[in-house]
Design a protein around this motif. Structure first.
Motif, PDB file in Angstrom:
ATOM      1  N   ILE A 186       1.010  -1.091   0.121  1.00 47.48           N
ATOM      2  CA  ILE A 186       0.000   0.018   0.155  1.00 47.48           C
ATOM      3  C   ILE A 186       1.039   1.342   0.046  1.00 47.48           C
ATOM      4  O   ILE A 186       1.765   1.379   0.828  1.00 47.48           O
ATOM      5  CB  ILE A 186      -1.057  -0.145   1.170  1.00 47.48           C
ATOM      6  N   GLY A 187       0.613   2.074  -0.908  1.00 42.10           N
ATOM      7  CA  GLY A 187       1.367   3.571  -1.120  1.00 42.10           C
ATOM      8  C   GLY A 187       0.552   4.656  -0.580  1.00 42.10           C
ATOM      9  O   GLY A 187      -0.462   4.429  -0.116  1.00 42.10           O
ATOM     10  N   VAL A 188       1.293   5.727  -0.812  1.00 40.28           N
ATOM     11  CA  VAL A 188       0.876   7.090  -0.400  1.00 40.28           C
ATOM     12  C   VAL A 188      -0.460   7.306  -0.890  1.00 40.28           C
ATOM     13  O   VAL A 188      -1.654   7.729  -0.197  1.00 40.28           O
ATOM     14  CB  VAL A 188       1.911   8.084  -0.344  1.00 40.28           C
ATOM     15  N   PRO A 189      -0.705   7.340  -2.377  1.00 37.94           N
ATOM     16  CA  PRO A 189      -1.984   7.410  -3.093  1.00 37.94           C
ATOM     17  C   PRO A 189      -3.068   6.653  -2.412  1.00 37.94           C
ATOM     18  O   PRO A 189      -4.317   7.021  -2.269  1.00 37.94           O
ATOM     19  CB  PRO A 189      -1.488   7.062  -4.485  1.00 37.94           C
ATOM     20  N   ASP A 190      -2.775   5.323  -1.958  1.00 35.57           N
ATOM     21  CA  ASP A 190      -3.714   4.531  -1.689  1.00 35.57           C
ATOM     22  C   ASP A 190      -4.271   5.028  -0.196  1.00 35.57           C
ATOM     23  O   ASP A 190      -5.479   4.855   0.036  1.00 35.57           O
ATOM     24  CB  ASP A 190      -3.188   2.942  -1.269  1.00 35.57           C
ATOM     25  N   MET A 191      -3.359   5.619   0.701  1.00 39.05           N
ATOM     26  CA  MET A 191      -3.776   6.024   1.893  1.00 39.05           C
ATOM     27  C   MET A 191      -4.609   7.373   1.757  1.00 39.05           C
ATOM     28  O   MET A 191      -5.791   7.646   2.376  1.00 39.05           O
ATOM     29  CB  MET A 191      -2.476   6.435   2.826  1.00 39.05           C
ATOM     30  N   ARG A 192      -4.087   8.291   0.877  1.00 32.36           N
ATOM     31  CA  ARG A 192      -5.033   9.347   0.422  1.00 32.36           C
ATOM     32  C   ARG A 192      -6.346   8.916  -0.031  1.00 32.36           C
ATOM     33  O   ARG A 192      -7.318   9.633   0.380  1.00 32.36           O
ATOM     34  CB  ARG A 192      -4.395  10.256  -0.558  1.00 32.36           C
ATOM     35  N   ALA A 193      -6.502   8.159  -0.742  1.00 32.47           N
ATOM     36  CA  ALA A 193      -7.689   7.488  -1.340  1.00 32.47           C
ATOM     37  C   ALA A 193      -8.883   6.991  -0.144  1.00 32.47           C
ATOM     38  O   ALA A 193      -9.812   7.526  -0.039  1.00 32.47           O
ATOM     39  CB  ALA A 193      -7.826   6.497  -2.334  1.00 32.47           C
ATOM     40  N   TRP A 194      -8.044   6.389   0.682  1.00 34.62           N
ATOM     41  CA  TRP A 194      -8.781   5.898   1.930  1.00 34.62           C
ATOM     42  C   TRP A 194      -9.340   7.161   2.709  1.00 34.62           C
ATOM     43  O   TRP A 194     -10.342   6.938   2.818  1.00 34.62           O
ATOM     44  CB  TRP A 194      -8.246   4.972   2.977  1.00 34.62           C
ATOM     45  N   MET A 195      -8.460   7.910   2.916  1.00 33.40           N
ATOM     46  CA  MET A 195      -8.946   9.264   3.823  1.00 33.40           C
ATOM     47  C   MET A 195      -9.801   9.990   3.189  1.00 33.40           C
ATOM     48  O   MET A 195     -10.791  10.403   3.729  1.00 33.40           O
ATOM     49  CB  MET A 195      -7.723  10.056   4.250  1.00 33.40           C
ATOM     50  N   ALA A 196      -9.685  10.140   1.848  1.00 33.04           N
ATOM     51  CA  ALA A 196     -10.530  10.928   1.068  1.00 33.04           C
ATOM     52  C   ALA A 196     -11.969  10.154   1.035  1.00 33.04           C
ATOM     53  O   ALA A 196     -13.093  11.129   1.285  1.00 33.04           O
ATOM     54  CB  ALA A 196     -10.349  10.984  -0.256  1.00 33.04           C
ATOM     55  N   GLN A 197     -11.994   8.895   1.161  1.00 33.68           N
ATOM     56  CA  GLN A 197     -13.289   8.237   1.020  1.00 33.68           C
ATOM     57  C   GLN A 197     -14.203   8.268   2.575  1.00 33.68           C
ATOM     58  O   GLN A 197     -15.232   8.521   2.703  1.00 33.68           O
ATOM     59  CB  GLN A 197     -13.202   6.703   0.727  1.00 33.68           C
ATOM     60  N   MET A 198     -13.136   8.375   3.691  1.00 38.23           N
ATOM     61  CA  MET A 198     -13.486   8.579   4.809  1.00 38.23           C
ATOM     62  C   MET A 198     -14.424   9.765   4.953  1.00 38.23           C
ATOM     63  O   MET A 198     -15.535  10.068   5.781  1.00 38.23           O
ATOM     64  CB  MET A 198     -12.411   8.498   5.920  1.00 38.23           C
ATOM     65  N   ARG A 199     -13.746  10.941   4.601  1.00 40.23           N
ATOM     66  CA  ARG A 199     -14.268  12.428   4.774  1.00 40.23           C
ATOM     67  C   ARG A 199     -15.516  12.543   4.110  1.00 40.23           C
ATOM     68  O   ARG A 199     -16.481  12.893   4.196  1.00 40.23           O
ATOM     69  CB  ARG A 199     -13.286  13.282   4.201  1.00 40.23           C
ATOM     70  N   ALA A 200     -15.674  11.692   2.713  1.00 38.77           N
ATOM     71  CA  ALA A 200     -16.626  11.633   1.949  1.00 38.77           C
ATOM     72  C   ALA A 200     -18.051  11.155   2.559  1.00 38.77           C
ATOM     73  O   ALA A 200     -18.911  11.411   2.150  1.00 38.77           O
ATOM     74  CB  ALA A 200     -16.491  11.170   0.580  1.00 38.77           C
ATOM     75  N   ASP A 201     -17.686  10.129   3.426  1.00 35.41           N
ATOM     76  CA  ASP A 201     -18.653   9.285   4.188  1.00 35.41           C
ATOM     77  C   ASP A 201     -19.123  10.061   5.360  1.00 35.41           C
ATOM     78  O   ASP A 201     -19.881   9.577   6.103  1.00 35.41           O
ATOM     79  CB  ASP A 201     -18.059   8.059   4.497  1.00 35.41           C
ATOM     80  N   GLY A 202     -18.596  11.215   5.667  1.00 34.87           N
ATOM     81  CA  GLY A 202     -19.078  12.299   6.635  1.00 34.87           C
ATOM     82  C   GLY A 202     -18.175  11.912   7.960  1.00 34.87           C
ATOM     83  O   GLY A 202     -18.575  12.421   9.101  1.00 34.87           O
TER      84      GLY A 202
END
Length: 306
Positions: free
Chosen positions: A60-76
């Motif tokens: 898992i790389g930095v872009p994957d971590m960013r994608a996860w965090m972005a999804q968490m924020r999108a989920d409220g």
């Protein structure tokens, strides 16, 4: 855990067992860790389009971590909750990387979102006393009224967490002059018990219709089972409405009040740290709501210059 491979599931369980046995984590913490890490690994499964074994997790790389965090924020998910989830994931990865022999830099270097820490709002001294008195008036059953008053008195008079007060067993009765409390992370501390708290518990024990044995909970629910923290939260909510106090007047606010009022009375900050069971002095400072001038005076008296 259907989105997680058996290898990942086994690794997660082993880590949780380690956290429970060696780090002394509370069951609520273990449950939160499990939820957060399962959520993370489930996201990565969907993100990569395949069930993730241990090897893919290591890549898992930095872009994957960013994608996860972005999804968490999108989920409220708020910044504070996301920071907590990231902390759990990092802790798991730190352990997993050492066990499996891979470099976890991408995960461990991920920065938590910034958020403003909410400062505790302790009650004024007269409000804290009024809360104790008003709590006693909320039940028509004398033993329940005495029980609720005893619990809230322990929170304010001894600075206990609600979980610590409700974890006391009959072995603690009658309350001694000093209680040995097991707090967060299994850390033990000695807490002096003021006479009014001992008297409140004694009154409750005299009225309690349930036998209090060494291994049974000291504080009983209406049907004889362990007293639930929600019951104390509810009775305090009723009392604060009657008193016109804000929603922040919770069981934990009584603990904040204990620390603040001790410091205002000239208590030593490090002594209060020990009473509260804090690992860090900065945490104790955050628990107090005194003005900067008074806090600096305490520091100067606690740490005199040569």
């Amino acid at each position: 855990m259907s989105l997680i491979s058996p290898a990942c599931r086994d690794a997660l369980q082993l880590w949780l067992d380690t956290q429970r046995a060696l780090a002394g984590r509370a069951e609520n913490t273990i449950t939160a860790y499990r939820t957060d890490v399962v959520e993370f690994m489930s996201f990565m499964t969907l993100h990569f389009g395949a069930t993730q074994g241990l090897a893919p997790l290591a890549r898992i790389g930095v872009p994957d971590m960013r994608a996860w965090m972005a999804q968490m924020r999108a989920d409220g998910i708020g910044a504070r909750s996301l920071a907590r989830k990231l902390s759990a994931v990092k802790s798991f990865y730190r352990w997993l990387a050492e066990r499996e022999g891979f470099e976890p830099t991408a995960v461990l270097s991920t920065r938590a979102p910034k958020f403003q820490r909410k400062l505790p709002r302790p009650l004024a001294e007269d409000a804290a006393r009024a809360m104790i008195d008003t709590v006693e008036l909320q039940s028509s059953k004398p033993w329940i009224a005495a029980r609720d008053m005893a619990v809230v008195t322990l929170l304010y008079g001894c600075g206990l967490r609600i979980s610590e007060a409700l974890s006391l067993t009959g072995r603690a009765a009658p309350l001694p002059a000093t209680l040995r409390i097991r707090g967060k992370g299994g850390k033990e501390r000695l807490v002096p018990v003021i006479p009014v708290a001992r008297a409140a518990v004694d009154t409750y024990l005299r009225l309690c219709p349930w036998p209090v044995e060494p291994e049974t909970p000291l504080f009983r629910g209406a049907r004889g089972g362990p007293l639930n923290a929600r019951s104390i939260q509810a009775v305090m909510a009723k009392a604060r409405m009657q008193l016109g106090l804000p929603a922040t007047a919770t069981p934990h606010a009584m603990r904040h009040s204990f620390a603040t009022h001790l410091l205002e009375a000239g208590g030593d900050l490090r002594a209060i740290q020990e009473l509260l069971g804090h690992a860090s002095l900065s945490t104790t400072q955050a628990y107090t709501a005194v003005d900067t001038a008074h806090l600096m005076d305490v520091y100067n008296r606690s740490h005199p210059k040569a």
